[in-house]
Design a protein around this motif. Sequence first.
Motif, PDB file in Angstrom:
ATOM      1  N   LYS A 120       1.167  -1.042  -0.134  1.00 10.08           N
ATOM      2  CA  LYS A 120       0.076   0.001   0.090  1.00 10.08           C
ATOM      3  C   LYS A 120       0.841   1.157   0.063  1.00 10.08           C
ATOM      4  CE  LYS A 120      -4.081  -2.031   2.105  1.00 10.08           C
ATOM      5  NZ  LYS A 120      -4.938  -1.980   3.460  1.00 10.08           N
ATOM      6  N   ALA A 121       0.265   2.452  -0.312  1.00  7.67           N
ATOM      7  CA  ALA A 121       1.139   3.724  -0.685  1.00  7.67           C
ATOM      8  C   ALA A 121       0.448   4.672  -0.051  1.00  7.67           C
ATOM      9  CB  ALA A 121       1.335   3.786  -2.102  1.00  7.67           C
ATOM     10  N   VAL A 122       1.315   5.725   0.373  1.00  9.60           N
ATOM     11  CA  VAL A 122       0.801   6.959   0.758  1.00  9.60           C
ATOM     12  C   VAL A 122       1.244   8.130  -0.330  1.00  9.60           C
ATOM     13  CG1 VAL A 122       0.341   6.576   2.928  1.00  9.60           C
ATOM     14  CG2 VAL A 122       2.497   7.422   2.415  1.00  9.60           C
ATOM     15  N   LEU A 123       0.758   9.363  -0.399  1.00 10.07           N
ATOM     16  CA  LEU A 123       1.136  10.451  -1.209  1.00 10.07           C
ATOM     17  C   LEU A 123       1.779  11.470  -0.168  1.00 10.07           C
ATOM     18  CD1 LEU A 123      -1.989  10.806  -3.601  1.00 10.07           C
ATOM     19  CD2 LEU A 123       0.255   9.149  -3.886  1.00 10.07           C
ATOM     20  N   ILE A 124       2.764  11.874  -0.488  1.00  4.42           N
ATOM     21  CA  ILE A 124       3.556  12.828   0.266  1.00  4.42           C
ATOM     22  C   ILE A 124       3.792  13.946  -0.517  1.00  4.42           C
ATOM     23  CG2 ILE A 124       4.464  11.088   1.791  1.00  4.42           C
ATOM     24  CD1 ILE A 124       7.165  11.445   0.395  1.00  4.42           C
ATOM     25  N   ASP A 125       4.088  15.314   0.235  1.00  3.15           N
ATOM     26  CA  ASP A 125       4.218  16.451  -0.701  1.00  3.15           C
ATOM     27  C   ASP A 125       5.990  16.601  -0.799  1.00  3.15           C
ATOM     28  OD1 ASP A 125       5.175  17.518   1.870  1.00  3.15           O
ATOM     29  OD2 ASP A 125       3.410  18.800   2.044  1.00  3.15           O
ATOM     30  N   GLU A 126       6.396  17.752  -1.095  1.00  2.00           N
ATOM     31  CA  GLU A 126       7.926  17.907  -1.263  1.00  2.00           C
ATOM     32  C   GLU A 126       8.748  18.031  -0.170  1.00  2.00           C
ATOM     33  OE1 GLU A 126       7.523  23.082  -1.714  1.00  2.00           O
ATOM     34  OE2 GLU A 126       7.948  21.821  -3.629  1.00  2.00           O
ATOM     35  N   SER A 127       7.965  18.292   0.993  1.00  2.00           N
ATOM     36  CA  SER A 127       8.586  18.210   2.342  1.00  2.00           C
ATOM     37  C   SER A 127       8.464  16.826   3.003  1.00  2.00           C
ATOM     38  CB  SER A 127       8.172  19.392   3.363  1.00  2.00           C
ATOM     39  OG  SER A 127       8.079  20.566   2.727  1.00  2.00           O
ATOM     40  N   GLY A 128       7.878  16.112   2.350  1.00  2.00           N
ATOM     41  CA  GLY A 128       7.690  14.827   2.934  1.00  2.00           C
ATOM     42  C   GLY A 128       6.636  14.626   3.662  1.00  2.00           C
ATOM     43  N   GLU A 129       5.412  15.775   3.932  1.00  2.00           N
ATOM     44  CA  GLU A 129       4.567  15.579   4.590  1.00  2.00           C
ATOM     45  C   GLU A 129       3.324  14.859   4.034  1.00  2.00           C
ATOM     46  OE1 GLU A 129       4.018  16.655   7.718  1.00  2.00           O
ATOM     47  OE2 GLU A 129       6.316  17.377   7.808  1.00  2.00           O
ATOM     48  N   LEU A 130       2.512  13.984   4.883  1.00  2.00           N
ATOM     49  CA  LEU A 130       1.611  13.182   4.355  1.00  2.00           C
ATOM     50  C   LEU A 130       0.401  14.018   3.451  1.00  2.00           C
ATOM     51  CD1 LEU A 130       0.162  10.247   3.996  1.00  2.00           C
ATOM     52  CD2 LEU A 130      -1.095  10.867   6.168  1.00  2.00           C
ATOM     53  N   ILE A 131      -0.003  13.536   2.102  1.00  2.00           N
ATOM     54  CA  ILE A 131      -1.110  14.307   1.706  1.00  2.00           C
ATOM     55  C   ILE A 131      -2.356  13.427   2.084  1.00  2.00           C
ATOM     56  CG2 ILE A 131      -2.125  14.941  -0.652  1.00  2.00           C
ATOM     57  CD1 ILE A 131       0.668  15.117  -1.543  1.00  2.00           C
ATOM     58  N   ARG A 132      -2.274  12.183   1.646  1.00  2.00           N
ATOM     59  CA  ARG A 132      -3.467  11.287   1.715  1.00  2.00           C
ATOM     60  C   ARG A 132      -2.896  10.078   1.513  1.00  2.00           C
ATOM     61  NH1 ARG A 132      -5.415   9.438  -3.204  1.00  2.00           N
ATOM     62  NH2 ARG A 132      -5.161  11.056  -4.912  1.00  2.00           N
ATOM     63  N   ALA A 133      -3.630   8.818   2.080  1.00  2.00           N
ATOM     64  CA  ALA A 133      -3.358   7.653   1.674  1.00  2.00           C
ATOM     65  C   ALA A 133      -3.805   7.332  -0.004  1.00  2.00           C
ATOM     66  CB  ALA A 133      -4.386   6.549   2.203  1.00  2.00           C
ATOM     67  N   ASP A 134      -3.031   6.444  -0.463  1.00  2.00           N
ATOM     68  CA  ASP A 134      -3.348   6.255  -2.007  1.00  2.00           C
ATOM     69  C   ASP A 134      -4.499   5.189  -2.056  1.00  2.00           C
ATOM     70  OD1 ASP A 134      -3.074   6.119  -4.785  1.00  2.00           O
ATOM     71  OD2 ASP A 134      -2.155   4.114  -4.417  1.00  2.00           O
TER      72      ASP A 134
ATOM     73  N   GLU B 193       5.939   5.518  -0.504  1.00  2.00           N
ATOM     74  CA  GLU B 193       5.797   7.015  -0.286  1.00  2.00           C
ATOM     75  C   GLU B 193       5.817   7.593  -1.830  1.00  2.00           C
ATOM     76  OE1 GLU B 193       7.654   8.901   3.096  1.00  2.00           O
ATOM     77  OE2 GLU B 193       7.343   6.995   4.378  1.00  2.00           O
ATOM     78  N   ARG B 194       4.742   7.961  -2.437  1.00  2.00           N
ATOM     79  CA  ARG B 194       4.809   8.497  -3.745  1.00  2.00           C
ATOM     80  C   ARG B 194       5.026  10.024  -3.627  1.00  2.00           C
ATOM     81  NH1 ARG B 194       2.702   6.802  -8.863  1.00  2.00           N
ATOM     82  NH2 ARG B 194       3.645   8.271 -10.474  1.00  2.00           N
ATOM     83  N   ARG B 195       5.725  10.725  -3.925  1.00  2.00           N
ATOM     84  CA  ARG B 195       5.924  12.170  -3.789  1.00  2.00           C
ATOM     85  C   ARG B 195       5.332  12.843  -5.097  1.00  2.00           C
ATOM     86  NH1 ARG B 195       9.711  14.792  -0.620  1.00  2.00           N
ATOM     87  NH2 ARG B 195      11.178  12.899  -0.779  1.00  2.00           N
ATOM     88  N   ILE B 196       4.412  13.910  -4.616  1.00  2.00           N
ATOM     89  CA  ILE B 196       3.648  14.754  -5.361  1.00  2.00           C
ATOM     90  C   ILE B 196       4.268  16.031  -5.198  1.00  2.00           C
ATOM     91  CG2 ILE B 196       1.464  15.499  -6.249  1.00  2.00           C
ATOM     92  CD1 ILE B 196       1.761  12.566  -6.537  1.00  2.00           C
TER      93      ILE B 196
END
Length: 315
Positions: free
Chosen positions: A126-140, A212-215
């Motif tokens: 399973k994956a989560v989406l993170i931002d450029e700072s590594g902060e959680l955006i949401r679960a994928d 962790e997929r970075r967006i």
Amino acid sequence: MTPVDRPRVTVGLPVYNGARFLRETLDSLLAQTFEDFELIICDNASTDDTPQICKEYAAKDSRIRYERQSENVGAAANYNRTFELGTGEFFKWSAHDDLCRPRFLEECMAAFDEAGGNTPAVVHPKAVLIDESGELIRADTDELALDAEDPVTRFRHVIRNVRAANTVFGLFPRNVLEKTQLIAPHEASDWILLAEIALNGPIVCLDDVLFERRIHDDASLRAIKLRGGGRRETVAWWDTRRVRLRTLVPFDVRTSYALFRAAARAPLGRRQRVRAWMVVPRVYWTRLIRFHGGRLKRRLRGESLNSPAVISGES
């Protein structure tokens, strides 16, 4: 490399001007609890500090092999070059800005070892989406788990449901990927590959979040769209040679053709192959109608088509 010292896993890391996040990604890969792997880095003629970073890490860890393209060959060819150079029994792609948690490879390999005779075509966590700072955006929510015995059922499910295609960063048996066209030089080729993979075997999704997929706004295709780049620029990102063509094949036509080709290559009986071909107009074209209908509604409401949901292909 002799069979005795051949690693079980190859991790292929294609990169172009990825210095901003590359160190963090390399650290996450080298921190894996499963250590029997090689890391192939293919640098697509970067012009930033990417070469220096790659050489620095290669000097510190003998598992790393670094190759630099003499010119930008496009993302597809660079991705596939990492596979060509690999020797492992299993293969995983890693984007230069994503993160793998320490047990990623260990848990995926355990799933293969426990599968017995019904070997998966890919295992992914399973994956989560993170931002450029590594902060959680949401679960994928794009978590594919397909254990249906019928390959056409799996094929249909991928075409109907996949969006972000994070599963393409899972772990594949090398002999399964060898049956496919890998990453083709055109848009949506990552989820087309997953559709083809589904024709070759089950897709296993682990219970744990290990990816962790970075967006971020500098990410490849997203950056092109946000700065108003057109289709020619997008095509060039995938394959620098195709942009020289006077006529660019429409996206929907090329994607449909690629799905037909995927079904033609797969190890199917005649009846199954015909069923798979019929899935394309019945499922993919229906999805296209919904997608373009959603875009039209947003235009009429005056909403931006550059939102994350639109860019990722979600309607």
